[in-house]
Design a protein around this motif. Sequence first.
Motif, PDB file in Angstrom:
ATOM      1  N   MET A 118      25.521  48.398  28.670  1.00  0.00           N
ATOM      2  CA  MET A 118      26.436  48.382  29.907  1.00  0.00           C
ATOM      3  C   MET A 118      27.030  46.842  29.896  1.00  0.00           C
ATOM      4  O   MET A 118      26.579  45.949  29.623  1.00  0.00           O
ATOM      5  N   ALA A 119      28.272  46.901  30.418  1.00  0.00           N
ATOM      6  CA  ALA A 119      29.108  45.695  30.299  1.00  0.00           C
ATOM      7  C   ALA A 119      28.479  44.723  31.462  1.00  0.00           C
ATOM      8  O   ALA A 119      27.988  45.054  32.604  1.00  0.00           O
ATOM      9  N   GLU A 120      28.639  43.413  31.062  1.00  0.00           N
ATOM     10  CA  GLU A 120      28.170  42.413  31.964  1.00  0.00           C
ATOM     11  C   GLU A 120      29.349  41.853  32.627  1.00  0.00           C
ATOM     12  O   GLU A 120      30.348  41.691  32.034  1.00  0.00           O
ATOM     13  N   TYR A 121      29.059  41.403  34.043  1.00  0.00           N
ATOM     14  CA  TYR A 121      30.146  40.798  34.584  1.00  0.00           C
ATOM     15  C   TYR A 121      29.887  39.203  34.882  1.00  0.00           C
ATOM     16  O   TYR A 121      28.591  39.086  35.283  1.00  0.00           O
ATOM     17  N   LYS A 122      30.607  38.556  35.169  1.00  0.00           N
ATOM     18  CA  LYS A 122      30.536  37.194  35.331  1.00  0.00           C
ATOM     19  C   LYS A 122      31.250  36.694  36.577  1.00  0.00           C
ATOM     20  O   LYS A 122      32.576  36.915  36.564  1.00  0.00           O
ATOM     21  N   GLU A 123      30.850  35.901  37.440  1.00  0.00           N
ATOM     22  CA  GLU A 123      31.533  35.294  38.670  1.00  0.00           C
ATOM     23  C   GLU A 123      32.046  34.129  38.312  1.00  0.00           C
ATOM     24  O   GLU A 123      31.423  33.321  37.824  1.00  0.00           O
ATOM     25  N   VAL A 124      33.573  33.761  38.582  1.00  0.00           N
ATOM     26  CA  VAL A 124      33.991  32.677  38.308  1.00  0.00           C
ATOM     27  C   VAL A 124      34.466  31.891  39.650  1.00  0.00           C
ATOM     28  O   VAL A 124      35.297  32.557  40.104  1.00  0.00           O
ATOM     29  N   LYS A 125      34.010  30.766  39.986  1.00  0.00           N
ATOM     30  CA  LYS A 125      34.282  30.239  41.117  1.00  0.00           C
ATOM     31  C   LYS A 125      35.165  28.996  40.841  1.00  0.00           C
ATOM     32  O   LYS A 125      34.994  28.065  40.018  1.00  0.00           O
ATOM     33  N   PHE A 126      36.386  29.119  41.797  1.00  0.00           N
ATOM     34  CA  PHE A 126      37.506  27.979  41.653  1.00  0.00           C
ATOM     35  C   PHE A 126      37.293  27.056  42.785  1.00  0.00           C
ATOM     36  O   PHE A 126      37.131  27.553  44.021  1.00  0.00           O
ATOM     37  N   THR A 127      37.787  25.819  42.522  1.00  0.00           N
ATOM     38  CA  THR A 127      37.834  24.735  43.645  1.00  0.00           C
ATOM     39  C   THR A 127      39.339  24.466  43.700  1.00  0.00           C
ATOM     40  O   THR A 127      40.090  24.280  42.584  1.00  0.00           O
ATOM     41  N   THR A 128      39.810  24.152  44.878  1.00  0.00           N
ATOM     42  CA  THR A 128      41.128  23.937  45.247  1.00  0.00           C
ATOM     43  C   THR A 128      41.625  22.204  45.171  1.00  0.00           C
ATOM     44  O   THR A 128      40.809  21.599  45.836  1.00  0.00           O
ATOM     45  N   TYR A 129      42.550  21.900  44.527  1.00  0.00           N
ATOM     46  CA  TYR A 129      43.057  20.517  44.424  1.00  0.00           C
ATOM     47  C   TYR A 129      44.626  20.436  44.715  1.00  0.00           C
ATOM     48  O   TYR A 129      45.181  21.657  44.692  1.00  0.00           O
ATOM     49  N   GLN A 130      44.994  19.244  44.699  1.00  0.00           N
ATOM     50  CA  GLN A 130      46.363  19.167  44.823  1.00  0.00           C
ATOM     51  C   GLN A 130      46.869  18.523  43.503  1.00  0.00           C
ATOM     52  O   GLN A 130      46.047  17.601  42.992  1.00  0.00           O
TER      53      GLN A 130
ATOM     54  N   GLU B 118      32.527  40.457  30.699  1.00  0.00           N
ATOM     55  CA  GLU B 118      32.433  39.666  29.544  1.00  0.00           C
ATOM     56  C   GLU B 118      33.044  40.485  28.358  1.00  0.00           C
ATOM     57  O   GLU B 118      32.735  41.728  28.428  1.00  0.00           O
ATOM     58  N   ASN B 119      33.365  39.719  27.449  1.00  0.00           N
ATOM     59  CA  ASN B 119      33.636  40.446  26.140  1.00  0.00           C
ATOM     60  C   ASN B 119      32.465  40.495  25.206  1.00  0.00           C
ATOM     61  O   ASN B 119      31.140  40.286  25.422  1.00  0.00           O
ATOM     62  N   SER B 120      32.721  40.884  24.056  1.00  0.00           N
ATOM     63  CA  SER B 120      31.511  41.370  23.266  1.00  0.00           C
ATOM     64  C   SER B 120      30.619  39.962  22.586  1.00  0.00           C
ATOM     65  O   SER B 120      29.623  40.151  22.180  1.00  0.00           O
ATOM     66  N   GLU B 121      31.440  39.021  22.801  1.00  0.00           N
ATOM     67  CA  GLU B 121      30.664  37.396  22.544  1.00  0.00           C
ATOM     68  C   GLU B 121      30.260  36.893  23.688  1.00  0.00           C
ATOM     69  O   GLU B 121      29.826  35.785  23.697  1.00  0.00           O
ATOM     70  N   HIS B 122      30.117  37.660  24.927  1.00  0.00           N
ATOM     71  CA  HIS B 122      29.685  37.319  26.319  1.00  0.00           C
ATOM     72  C   HIS B 122      30.587  35.867  26.867  1.00  0.00           C
ATOM     73  O   HIS B 122      30.153  34.893  27.289  1.00  0.00           O
ATOM     74  N   LEU B 123      31.908  35.918  26.448  1.00  0.00           N
ATOM     75  CA  LEU B 123      32.817  35.037  27.125  1.00  0.00           C
ATOM     76  C   LEU B 123      33.895  35.969  27.705  1.00  0.00           C
ATOM     77  O   LEU B 123      33.907  37.111  27.780  1.00  0.00           O
TER      78      LEU B 123
END
Length: 266
Positions: free
Chosen positions: A1-13, A246-251
Amino acid sequence: MAEYKEVKFTTYQLLINESYAEAKLFEKINEAWNQDYEDEKGTIHNVRCSFKEGRFFTFYDNYGSPNPRPELIYDKQTKTKILNPRANYQAELKSQLFCLYDTQNKILYFNNSKKNVFIQKYLQNILSQEVIIKRIFKNIDEFVNTLKTIDKITFVAHRNIFSNSVNSFKGVKDVFGIDEPESFTIEAKYNLAANEQVKRVIEKFRNDQIQLPNSCLTCVGRDDNGIEQIFNEDSFSKSFSVLIQENSEHLLNPADVFEELIRKIL
């Protein structure tokens, strides 16, 4: 089963020579922007930049270091420790930095707040101009306390404000005598010291915004160094997390990350 990863972004100027970065800076991105190199700490970087849809500048760094390198690694199949097959001059590029700048909304997003200096120095070397990355204020009190002068206050609201109990906008209900507008914008330009009276006015409009659905308050001023500061609560009230397979390399595929982030911004 494919793994999903959450990517959290911070906002800047993102400021170039003390002004917000404009689209024209990124319209002619060439190979000089894309570099593979080893930094002074021995970390290997693969940086790739692009400009999408005439609006979004993307900056991706896939990086890693040869060290630390343990002599032994654990083999899951044999459940024993074996010699590390990786040479001491090789590196696994397992870390990923995703950075996106929206030239329309003037907001910079990236997923690792510790990398702001790295991004700043990289862009400075490419552009040969002063680059400053600054945080976006999280509340109105924090914003007004940094100001020396106030340049502009803008308030955007929609028709439902007229049935609201807020009194600040009663005078614009039928300003042209042809029925209530669907929406309206009030923009006031100033060159005033940010004294206590000005701060109270900003706070009053901030309180009005809380009571008015779909309204937006934006304030622009300058700090003691004359650098422009901006407060726009809508910039950080949205969710800037994306969920990517994620891809097969878990990236993560950077194209997928940027595509999903742009989708959320729009």
